[in-house]
Design an enzyme around this catalytic site. Structure first.
Site, PDB file in Angstrom:
ATOM      1  N   HIS B 193      40.620  47.532  39.729  1.00  0.00           N
ATOM      2  CA  HIS B 193      39.464  46.626  39.782  1.00  0.00           C
ATOM      3  C   HIS B 193      39.717  45.289  39.076  1.00  0.00           C
ATOM      4  O   HIS B 193      38.942  44.343  39.230  1.00  0.00           O
ATOM      5  CB  HIS B 193      38.230  47.316  39.186  1.00  0.00           C
ATOM      6  CG  HIS B 193      37.027  47.267  40.077  1.00  0.00           C
ATOM      7  ND1 HIS B 193      36.746  46.180  40.892  1.00  0.00           N
ATOM      8  CD2 HIS B 193      36.038  48.159  40.302  1.00  0.00           C
ATOM      9  CE1 HIS B 193      35.626  46.432  41.558  1.00  0.00           C
ATOM     10  NE2 HIS B 193      35.191  47.632  41.231  1.00  0.00           N
ATOM     11  N   ASP B 197      38.392  44.189  44.913  1.00  0.00           N
ATOM     12  CA  ASP B 197      37.049  44.755  45.030  1.00  0.00           C
ATOM     13  C   ASP B 197      36.973  45.596  46.301  1.00  0.00           C
ATOM     14  O   ASP B 197      37.907  45.613  47.097  1.00  0.00           O
ATOM     15  CB  ASP B 197      36.004  43.642  45.112  1.00  0.00           C
ATOM     16  CG  ASP B 197      36.077  42.721  43.904  1.00  0.00           C
ATOM     17  OD1 ASP B 197      35.909  43.204  42.784  1.00  0.00           O
ATOM     18  OD2 ASP B 197      36.338  41.517  44.108  1.00  0.00           O
TER      19      ASP B 197
END
Lengths: 83, 218
Positions: B193, B197
Site C-alpha cells: 500500500h 491502491d
C-alpha cells in the site's frame, strides 16, 4: 527389458529429476506427487527423461499410469513391448 | 532455509503494509488450448498451465508499473524496466525458493516454459544463481494442479506485489446466462500500500484475466 528393468530405469530417472530422493527409500506404491512431493514440472521432466531414455512417449492422459513405481514398471513394459 | 524464510517473511510483515484483491477466473479456455496444443507434441515441448500463468502475469506487469519493481527504504518505489517474475518452487522437506526468470517479457510462451523447467531442475539440484535470488521484480506463486483453491501470499521484499494462484477447481459457473461446470482458479494479488491502491491492482487482475482467457495471445 523386464518389468524389473523398467522399475530400475524409472527410479533412476525419478531420482535424477529429484536428486534429494534416496531411491532405496521409494516404496512400490509411493505416489510420486502425493508421497514423494514431485510438482507438475518435475513430472513433466520425468516424462521427458523417460521419453529420451526409452523412446516411450507418455501422453498427458496416461500420467496416472506412472504415478507409482509399481504402475510405471507395468506401463513402461507394456508400452515397450507394443513398440 | 527455515531461518532465511523466517527473516524475509518477518521483515515483509513488519515493513510492508499488505492489502489484497481477489478474483475467480474461468480457466477452461486455457486448459483446452493447452490440451489441444500438447496432444501432438513430445514431452519436452509440452506446456503446463503454470507457465501460462507466469506469462500472463509477466505481460500484465508491463501494463501496471506499480506492481513491478522494488521498494527501497531511502528512495521509495523504484519501478523496474524489465519484468523478472520470481517463480515460487516448494522444496521437499520444507521451505521454498522463488528464483527469477530474467527478462521474461522478451520470451515466448514456449521459452517461458523452458525457463521455468530449467529453474525447477536447478532448484532441486541446488544450482540456482545468486542473481536469480535477488533480481525478481514480482513473484508468482501457484499451487499447481491439486491443493487449496486460494492463497493469500506474503510479498517477498524488496518487491511490492505477489500473485497467488490457487489450484483449479471444478465449479458451477455462469457462461452466457447458463450455469455450466467450469474449472476456475482464484487469483489473489498481495500488494504494497506504500506503492499502489486497489485501482491499480484491479487493473492488473483485469489484464491477467483477459490474457488467460485468450491464451493464443500469449
Amino acid at each position: 527389458m523386464t518389468e524389473t528393468d523398467h522399475r530400475a530405469v524409472f527410479l533412476e530417472e525419478l531420482c535424477r529429476v529429484a536428486p534429494d530422493i534416496d531411491p532405496a527409500t521409494v516404496g512400490d506404491d509411493d505416489h510420486i506427487q502425493e508421497d514423494l512431493e514431485l510438482d507438475s514440472m518435475d513430472v513433466l521432466n520425468l516424462v521427458a527423461a523417460l521419453h529420451a531414455r526409452l523412446g516411450i512417449d507418455i501422453p498427458e492422459r496416461d500420467y496416472p499410469e506412472i504415478s507409482t513405481a509399481r504402475l510405471a514398471a507395468a506401463y513402461l513394459s507394456s508400452q515397450g513391448a507394443a513398440r | 532455509m527455515r531461518k532465511a524464510i523466517a527473516a524475509a517473511m518477518t521483515r515483509a510483515k513488519r515493513t510492508i503494509p499488505h492489502f489484497y484483491l481477489s478474483e475467480t477466473i474461468d480457466v477452461d479456455p486455457a486448459i483446452a488450448f493447452l490440451e489441444e496444443r500438447n496432444a501432438g507434441l513430445p514431452p519436452d515441448r509440452r506446456i503446463l498451465l503454470g507457465a501460462l500463468f507466469v506469462r500472463a502475469a509477466t505481460l500484465a506487469a508491463t501494463r501496471v508499473q506499480a506492481m513491478n519493481g522494488h521498494y527501497v527504504e531511502d528512495r521509495g518505489f523504484v519501478p523496474s524496466e524489465v519484468v523478472n517474475p520470481g517463480v515460487a518452487i516448494a522444496l521437499r522437506g520444507g521451505g521454498l525458493v522463488a528464483p527469477a526468470l530474467i527478462d521474461a517479457v522478451s520470451m515466448t510462451l514456449e521459452e517461458t516454459m523452458a525457463g521455468m523447467r530449467d529453474l525447477v531442475s536447478r532448484a532441486r539440484a541446488g544450482r540456482l544463481r545468486a542473481s536469480e535470488m535477488t533480481q525478481g521484480t514480482i513473484t508468482v506463486s501457484s499451487l499447481g494442479e491439486t491443493g487449496a483453491e486460494a492463497m493469500t501470499g506474503v510479498i517477498f521484499p524488496p518487491q511490492v506485489a505477489l500473485v497467488g494462484i490457487g489450484a483449479p477447481h471444478l465449479r458451477p459457473w455462469v457462461v452466457a446466462g447458463v450455469v455450466v461446470p467450469r474449472h476456475v482458479v482464484t487469483l489473489t494479488l498481495s500488494a504494497d500500500h506504500r506503492v499502489s491502491d486497489g485501482r491499480q491492482v484491479a487493473r492488473f487482475i483485469a489484464a491477467f484475466e483477459d490474457l488467460v482467457q485468450t491464451p493464443e495471445s500469449l
